[in-house]
Design a protein around this motif. Structure first.
Motif, PDB file in Angstrom:
ATOM      1  N   ASN A   6       0.825  -1.214   0.000  1.00 20.21           N
ATOM      2  CA  ASN A   6       0.000   0.000   0.000  1.00 20.21           C
ATOM      3  C   ASN A   6       0.850   1.251   0.000  1.00 20.21           C
ATOM      4  OD1 ASN A   6      -2.398  -1.377  -0.018  1.00 20.21           O
ATOM      5  ND2 ASN A   6      -2.547  -1.484   2.203  1.00 20.21           N
ATOM      6  N   ASN A   7       1.909   1.267  -0.762  1.00 21.17           N
ATOM      7  CA  ASN A   7       2.771   2.441  -0.845  1.00 21.17           C
ATOM      8  C   ASN A   7       2.311   3.345  -1.980  1.00 21.17           C
ATOM      9  OD1 ASN A   7       4.348   1.588   1.278  1.00 21.17           O
ATOM     10  ND2 ASN A   7       5.696   0.418  -0.046  1.00 21.17           N
ATOM     11  N   TYR A   8       1.158   3.961  -1.785  1.00 20.58           N
ATOM     12  CA  TYR A   8       0.638   4.875  -2.794  1.00 20.58           C
ATOM     13  C   TYR A   8       1.427   6.177  -2.752  1.00 20.58           C
ATOM     14  CZ  TYR A   8      -3.378   1.779  -2.963  1.00 20.58           C
ATOM     15  OH  TYR A   8      -4.186   0.694  -3.100  1.00 20.58           O
ATOM     16  N   TRP A   9       1.681   6.741  -3.923  1.00 21.26           N
ATOM     17  CA  TRP A   9       2.383   8.010  -3.985  1.00 21.26           C
ATOM     18  C   TRP A   9       1.480   9.130  -3.488  1.00 21.26           C
ATOM     19  CZ3 TRP A   9       5.089   7.970  -9.412  1.00 21.26           C
ATOM     20  CH2 TRP A   9       6.016   6.930  -9.431  1.00 21.26           C
ATOM     21  N   PHE A  10       0.197   9.052  -3.853  1.00 24.18           N
ATOM     22  CA  PHE A  10      -0.798  10.037  -3.436  1.00 24.18           C
ATOM     23  C   PHE A  10      -1.990   9.275  -2.854  1.00 24.18           C
ATOM     24  CE2 PHE A  10       1.512  11.895  -6.967  1.00 24.18           C
ATOM     25  CZ  PHE A  10       1.793  13.160  -6.502  1.00 24.18           C
ATOM     26  N   PRO A  11      -2.228   9.384  -1.559  1.00 22.33           N
ATOM     27  CA  PRO A  11      -3.355   8.668  -0.964  1.00 22.33           C
ATOM     28  C   PRO A  11      -4.685   9.342  -1.302  1.00 22.33           C
ATOM     29  CG  PRO A  11      -2.331  10.045   0.678  1.00 22.33           C
ATOM     30  CD  PRO A  11      -1.491  10.164  -0.566  1.00 22.33           C
ATOM     31  N   ALA A  12      -5.759   8.580  -1.243  1.00 33.78           N
ATOM     32  CA  ALA A  12      -7.085   9.137  -1.475  1.00 33.78           C
ATOM     33  C   ALA A  12      -7.467  10.043  -0.307  1.00 33.78           C
ATOM     34  CB  ALA A  12      -8.101   8.019  -1.619  1.00 33.78           C
ATOM     35  N   LYS A  13      -8.166  11.112  -0.631  1.00 32.42           N
ATOM     36  CA  LYS A  13      -8.617  12.026   0.417  1.00 32.42           C
ATOM     37  C   LYS A  13      -9.829  11.427   1.127  1.00 32.42           C
ATOM     38  CE  LYS A  13      -9.250  16.212  -0.879  1.00 32.42           C
ATOM     39  NZ  LYS A  13      -9.474  17.459  -1.612  1.00 32.42           N
ATOM     40  N   THR A  14     -10.022  11.816   2.361  1.00 26.00           N
ATOM     41  CA  THR A  14     -11.178  11.331   3.105  1.00 26.00           C
ATOM     42  C   THR A  14     -12.451  12.006   2.615  1.00 26.00           C
ATOM     43  OG1 THR A  14      -9.753  11.050   5.024  1.00 26.00           O
ATOM     44  CG2 THR A  14     -12.110  11.014   5.419  1.00 26.00           C
ATOM     45  N   TYR A  15     -12.376  13.304   2.365  1.00 22.28           N
ATOM     46  CA  TYR A  15     -13.527  14.068   1.885  1.00 22.28           C
ATOM     47  C   TYR A  15     -13.146  14.797   0.606  1.00 22.28           C
ATOM     48  CZ  TYR A  15     -15.087  13.328   6.646  1.00 22.28           C
ATOM     49  OH  TYR A  15     -15.445  12.762   7.831  1.00 22.28           O
ATOM     50  N   GLY A  16     -14.096  14.849  -0.328  1.00 25.05           N
ATOM     51  CA  GLY A  16     -13.862  15.592  -1.565  1.00 25.05           C
ATOM     52  C   GLY A  16     -13.238  14.740  -2.655  1.00 25.05           C
ATOM     53  N   TRP A  17     -12.941  15.390  -3.767  1.00 26.16           N
ATOM     54  CA  TRP A  17     -12.374  14.710  -4.918  1.00 26.16           C
ATOM     55  C   TRP A  17     -10.867  14.839  -4.917  1.00 26.16           C
ATOM     56  CZ3 TRP A  17     -15.878  16.869  -9.373  1.00 26.16           C
ATOM     57  CH2 TRP A  17     -17.159  16.351  -9.231  1.00 26.16           C
ATOM     58  N   GLY A  18     -10.224  13.938  -5.622  1.00 28.87           N
ATOM     59  CA  GLY A  18      -8.786  14.059  -5.823  1.00 28.87           C
ATOM     60  C   GLY A  18      -7.979  13.274  -4.814  1.00 28.87           C
ATOM     61  N   TRP A  19      -6.729  13.682  -4.666  1.00 25.81           N
ATOM     62  CA  TRP A  19      -5.790  12.990  -3.806  1.00 25.81           C
ATOM     63  C   TRP A  19      -5.253  13.944  -2.754  1.00 25.81           C
ATOM     64  CZ3 TRP A  19      -5.906  12.678  -9.106  1.00 25.81           C
ATOM     65  CH2 TRP A  19      -6.269  11.445  -9.618  1.00 25.81           C
ATOM     66  N   GLY A  20      -4.658  13.368  -1.721  1.00 23.69           N
ATOM     67  CA  GLY A  20      -4.066  14.171  -0.666  1.00 23.69           C
ATOM     68  C   GLY A  20      -2.641  14.562  -1.006  1.00 23.69           C
ATOM     69  N   ILE A  21      -1.942  15.067  -0.009  1.00 21.94           N
ATOM     70  CA  ILE A  21      -0.542  15.426  -0.229  1.00 21.94           C
ATOM     71  C   ILE A  21       0.273  14.148  -0.416  1.00 21.94           C
ATOM     72  CG2 ILE A  21      -0.689  17.607   1.019  1.00 21.94           C
ATOM     73  CD1 ILE A  21       0.675  16.221   3.369  1.00 21.94           C
ATOM     74  N   PRO A  22       1.388  14.215  -1.117  1.00 23.93           N
ATOM     75  CA  PRO A  22       2.170  13.014  -1.402  1.00 23.93           C
ATOM     76  C   PRO A  22       2.598  12.260  -0.138  1.00 23.93           C
ATOM     77  CG  PRO A  22       2.936  14.843  -2.732  1.00 23.93           C
ATOM     78  CD  PRO A  22       1.956  15.403  -1.752  1.00 23.93           C
ATOM     79  N   ASN A  23       2.614  10.937  -0.257  1.00 22.02           N
ATOM     80  CA  ASN A  23       3.005  10.050   0.842  1.00 22.02           C
ATOM     81  C   ASN A  23       4.483   9.708   0.818  1.00 22.02           C
ATOM     82  OD1 ASN A  23       0.961   9.548   2.569  1.00 22.02           O
ATOM     83  ND2 ASN A  23       0.378   7.592   1.710  1.00 22.02           N
ATOM     84  N   SER A  24       5.082   9.711  -0.351  1.00 21.26           N
ATOM     85  CA  SER A  24       6.472   9.255  -0.483  1.00 21.26           C
ATOM     86  C   SER A  24       7.262  10.260  -1.320  1.00 21.26           C
ATOM     87  CB  SER A  24       6.502   7.883  -1.157  1.00 21.26           C
ATOM     88  OG  SER A  24       6.047   7.989  -2.488  1.00 21.26           O
ATOM     89  N   TRP A  25       8.547  10.004  -1.409  1.00 16.50           N
ATOM     90  CA  TRP A  25       9.397  10.908  -2.190  1.00 16.50           C
ATOM     91  C   TRP A  25       9.044  10.847  -3.662  1.00 16.50           C
ATOM     92  CZ3 TRP A  25      12.649   9.416  -6.087  1.00 16.50           C
ATOM     93  CH2 TRP A  25      12.940   8.057  -6.179  1.00 16.50           C
ATOM     94  N   HIS A  26       8.484   9.727  -4.116  1.00 14.18           N
ATOM     95  CA  HIS A  26       8.074   9.621  -5.518  1.00 14.18           C
ATOM     96  C   HIS A  26       6.973  10.641  -5.825  1.00 14.18           C
ATOM     97  CE1 HIS A  26       9.465   5.539  -4.397  1.00 14.18           C
ATOM     98  NE2 HIS A  26      10.101   5.630  -5.569  1.00 14.18           N
ATOM     99  N   GLY A  27       6.016  10.728  -4.936  1.00 16.87           N
ATOM    100  CA  GLY A  27       4.930  11.682  -5.116  1.00 16.87           C
ATOM    101  C   GLY A  27       5.409  13.119  -5.083  1.00 16.87           C
ATOM    102  N   TRP A  28       6.343  13.418  -4.170  1.00 12.97           N
ATOM    103  CA  TRP A  28       6.893  14.771  -4.098  1.00 12.97           C
ATOM    104  C   TRP A  28       7.669  15.106  -5.368  1.00 12.97           C
ATOM    105  CZ3 TRP A  28       4.983  18.211  -1.075  1.00 12.97           C
ATOM    106  CH2 TRP A  28       4.428  17.852   0.142  1.00 12.97           C
TER     107      TRP A  28
END
Length: 59
Positions: A6-28
């Motif tokens: 479960n090493n997602y680069w961008f996790p799903a947001k709890t509310y709203g559309w889209g993704w949250g802030i990056p989880n890993s250096w890949h996402g950044w």
């Protein structure tokens, strides 16, 4: 590829559309490259020169 990984680069947001802030250096890194490309397009392609291409490049 491990399906339990479960090493997602961008996790799903709890509310709203889209993704949250990056989880890993890949996402950044993806976010930094995107922002750099956005800045380069706005500097290189002036809106006075080609207005249609400038607007499409910002998408």
């Amino acid at each position: 590829m491990n399906t339990k990984d479960n090493n997602y680069w961008f996790p799903a947001k709890t509310y709203g559309w889209g993704w949250g802030i990056p989880n890993s250096w890949h996402g950044w890194m993806v976010l930094a490259i995107y922002l750099l490309a956005l800045v380069l397009v706005t500097v290189v392609v002036q809106p006075v020169m080609v207005r249609c291409f400038f607007c499409l490049a910002l998408l």
